[in-house]
Design a protein around this motif. Structure first.
Motif, PDB file in Angstrom:
ATOM      1  N   THR A 117     -10.196   8.818  -0.662  1.00 48.86           N
ATOM      2  CA  THR A 117      -9.654   7.501  -0.996  1.00 48.86           C
ATOM      3  C   THR A 117     -10.642   6.670  -1.797  1.00 48.86           C
ATOM      4  N   ALA A 122     -10.805   7.984  -5.274  1.00 50.32           N
ATOM      5  CA  ALA A 122      -9.564   7.700  -5.995  1.00 50.32           C
ATOM      6  C   ALA A 122      -9.479   6.225  -6.381  1.00 50.32           C
ATOM      7  N   SER A 162      -5.822   8.690   0.128  1.00 49.53           N
ATOM      8  CA  SER A 162      -5.699   9.785  -0.830  1.00 49.53           C
ATOM      9  C   SER A 162      -6.447  10.997  -0.294  1.00 49.53           C
ATOM     10  N   SER A 200      -6.229  14.693  -5.014  1.00 49.73           N
ATOM     11  CA  SER A 200      -5.954  13.257  -4.927  1.00 49.73           C
ATOM     12  C   SER A 200      -4.463  12.953  -4.798  1.00 49.73           C
ATOM     13  N   ARG A 201      -3.851  13.474  -3.730  1.00 45.60           N
ATOM     14  CA  ARG A 201      -2.471  13.099  -3.412  1.00 45.60           C
ATOM     15  C   ARG A 201      -2.504  11.883  -2.487  1.00 45.60           C
ATOM     16  N   LYS A 202      -1.666  10.904  -2.775  1.00 47.21           N
ATOM     17  CA  LYS A 202      -1.692   9.647  -2.054  1.00 47.21           C
ATOM     18  C   LYS A 202      -0.537   9.559  -1.070  1.00 47.21           C
TER      19      LYS A 202
END
Length: 554
Positions: free
Chosen positions: A168, A171, A144, A136-138
């Motif tokens: 996304t 997230a 995400s 979950s890197r945005k």
């Protein structure tokens, strides 16, 4: 690009190839048709036995890798070399971030990877030859991704396959859940703090401080509470408790119990009777909700802390010599269980002593017995000196309580200072045993006059004190039974007059008719004094008291 070469390193490919070799299945390049695609004619005899793994493996080998990667919804990029030069990006990657020129370093050609802080991860995967995943890197665009980086061999040398799944929706759902939980926790914390005393009452003879710290952000707020109640006549009630459960419900129950304790305390009942009343109330509030509680009363004339406990942790007292005393017994079941007769106990609390009341969040840990936590608190109290607030802070630090602690913590510290010198002159006691019959009244008036003169009160306060002592003694001589005693006490804030006798019938203020010859004594005392009251004493009998507030000292 030779996709066949690096696809042979994908998980499962080598295992299936070995399985085909064991079963004598010809490999690609031998001129044979893979079994998954072979047609068995009627005159060829019976079809070979089904080999799911072998057939499946051959079918996967026959698929064009680029066509597969171009059609999967996940984002795929292949980089190689120490600069992570772009070898391939699939259609989903192009749709998300645009076309990427092959052969360029990832730092220049794939800025989104730098934005997701993945370039150091690519270096790590290339060095270790082990896959890595970040969740979950945005990106700046608001999407995400969960990214997996897998090492592999390409025609140009060692490379990394980057696979990014768009998470996304997950997230955002998780963020909405966290926001909801955070708001609920903030509501519970606000309710909890609003129900706790905003300012502690300040008894004449005690110095008190309290600390409440809610659990960390991952823990729901519980129902820890405390209170300090001045009872009059120099006595002080102290209470601390813990409602089982968490959240707004626990805080609401806590508020009801705290309000009830203040009401019951005004009756000036013994501690065990207060808990008996609370027990019944807790059952009425919620039969499924239980709470632990300690209710204690300090009387400076006795030098002891009389208490009753409903399933709560023991009071700890450090005397003036540094010895730790533990108020273990008696302890009854928690409030709300019903059917139990509570009992009162006592622990010494003379001048120079410090007592600590606390909830289980201070001493309970998941990896150790709670008795070990109480023993550690005793050691910390033995070495903690300073004001009550300083001791509160030191005990919390010694217990390792931090902002992310997994439980609420409430601590109440009280000190009975040992006053000496000029300060000691402001705290004085004098007592007279009332022996004989009606002749005890003039002796009581003379005694009160002499004591108040020696304490250098103003003439007005002197006369009011003598009048109050005379009326209380006369009331006791008429309606009480021996033993009788007159006690005068002064603090830096007030003068207290108290008369005790052996009859437990409490006086009440009433309106005397013009023709009545009696019934005016308590009314006179209530009129001239700042406050008055009565209570039953242990072992039978009663005490009737009144107090006068002293003028502020210059």
């Amino acid at each position: 690009m030779n996709f066949t070469r690096w696809s042979a390193r994908l998980p499962g490919t080598q295992r299936r190839a070995a399985a085909r070799a064991d079963h004598g299945v010809p490999q690609r390049g031998d001129g044979a048709v893979p079994p998954a695609r072979a047609e068995h004619l009627p005159d060829d005899g019976p079809a070979p036995a089904e080999d799911p793994e072998g057939a499946g493996g051959a079918g996967v080998d026959g698929l064009p890798v680029r066509a597969v990667l171009d059609r999967i919804p996940g984002l795929v990029a292949l980089v190689h070399g120490p600069e992570h030069r772009v070898a391939y990006v699939n259609d989903a990657y192009v749709a998300a971030f645009g076309d990427r020129p092959p052969g360029e370093p990832a730092r220049d050609a794939l800025p989104e990877l730098d934005e997701l802080s993945l370039l150091p991860l690519l270096d790590q995967v290339l060095r270790s030859a082990k896959p890595r995943t970040v969740k979950s890197r945005k990106t700046s665009g608001g999407r995400s991704y969960t990214v997996t980086c897998t090492p592999l061999e390409t025609a140009e040398g060692p490379g990394v396959l980057v696979f990014a799944a768009d998470v996304t929706d997950h997230a955002e759902a998780a963020e909405r859940l966290r926001t909801s939980e955070r708001r609920q926790r903030e509501t519970a914390v606000t309710l909890q703090r609003s129900l706790l005393p905003q300012e502690l009452e300040e008894p004449d003879d005690l110095r008190i401080a309290a600390t409440y710290q809610p659990g960390g952000t991952e823990a729901a707020v519980g129902g820890d509470w405390y209170d300090v109640i001045t009872l009059g006549g120099g006595r002080t009630a102290l209470v601390i408790g813990d409602v089982m459960g968490r959240g707004v419900r626990a805080a609401a129950v806590m508020g009801q119990l705290r309000t009830a304790v203040r009401a019951y305390a005004r009756l000036d009942l013994p501690p065990h009777e207060v808990l008996q009343l609370l027990d019944g109330l807790a059952t009425e509030i919620d039969p499924q909700q239980i709470a632990t509680c300690v209710y204690a009363v300090h009387d400076p004339n006795e030098g002891r802390l009389v208490y009753a406990s409903a399933g709560h942790l023991p009071i700890l007292v450090r005397d003036e010599n540094g010895t730790i005393h533990r108020g273990d017994e008696p302890t009854g079941p928690p409030l709300g269980t019903g059917g139990w007769l509570h009992a009162s106990g006592s622990v010494p609390l003379g001048p120079g002593s410090t007592a600590v009341l606390y909830t289980d969040g201070l001493v309970e840990r998941r990896d150790e017995d709670i008795d070990e936590g109480v023993a550690a608190l005793e050691n910390a109290l033995a070495g903690a000196t300073g004001t009550p607030q300083v001791i509160c802070d030191r005990l919390i630090r010694a217990a390792g309580v931090t902002a992310d602690h997994d439980d609420d913590v409430a601590v109440l510290v009280l000190q009975h200072p040992a006053r000496k010198g000029s300060d000691g002159e402001l705290f004085r006691n004098a007592a007279l045993e009332l022996l004989g019959g009606i002749e005890a009244a003039p002796r009581a008036r003379a005694f009160a006059s002499g004591v108040l003169s020696s304490w250098r009160f103003t003439p007005e306060l002197h006369d009011l004190g003598v009048l109050a002592a005379s009326e209380l003694v006369a009331n006791s001589l008429q309606h009480g039974i021996p033993p009788m005693r007159l006690r005068l006490r002064r603090t830096d804030r007030r003068l207290i007059v108290e008369v005790t006798d052996g009859d437990d019938h409490l006086p009440r203020r009433r309106r005397a008719e013009p023709a009545d010859e009696t019934g005016r004594g308590i009314a006179i005392v209530a009129t001239i004094a700042s406050n008055w009251g009565s209570r039953r004493t242990p072992g039978g009998g009663k005490a009737v008291w009144c107090e006068f507030v002293l003028p502020d000292r210059p």
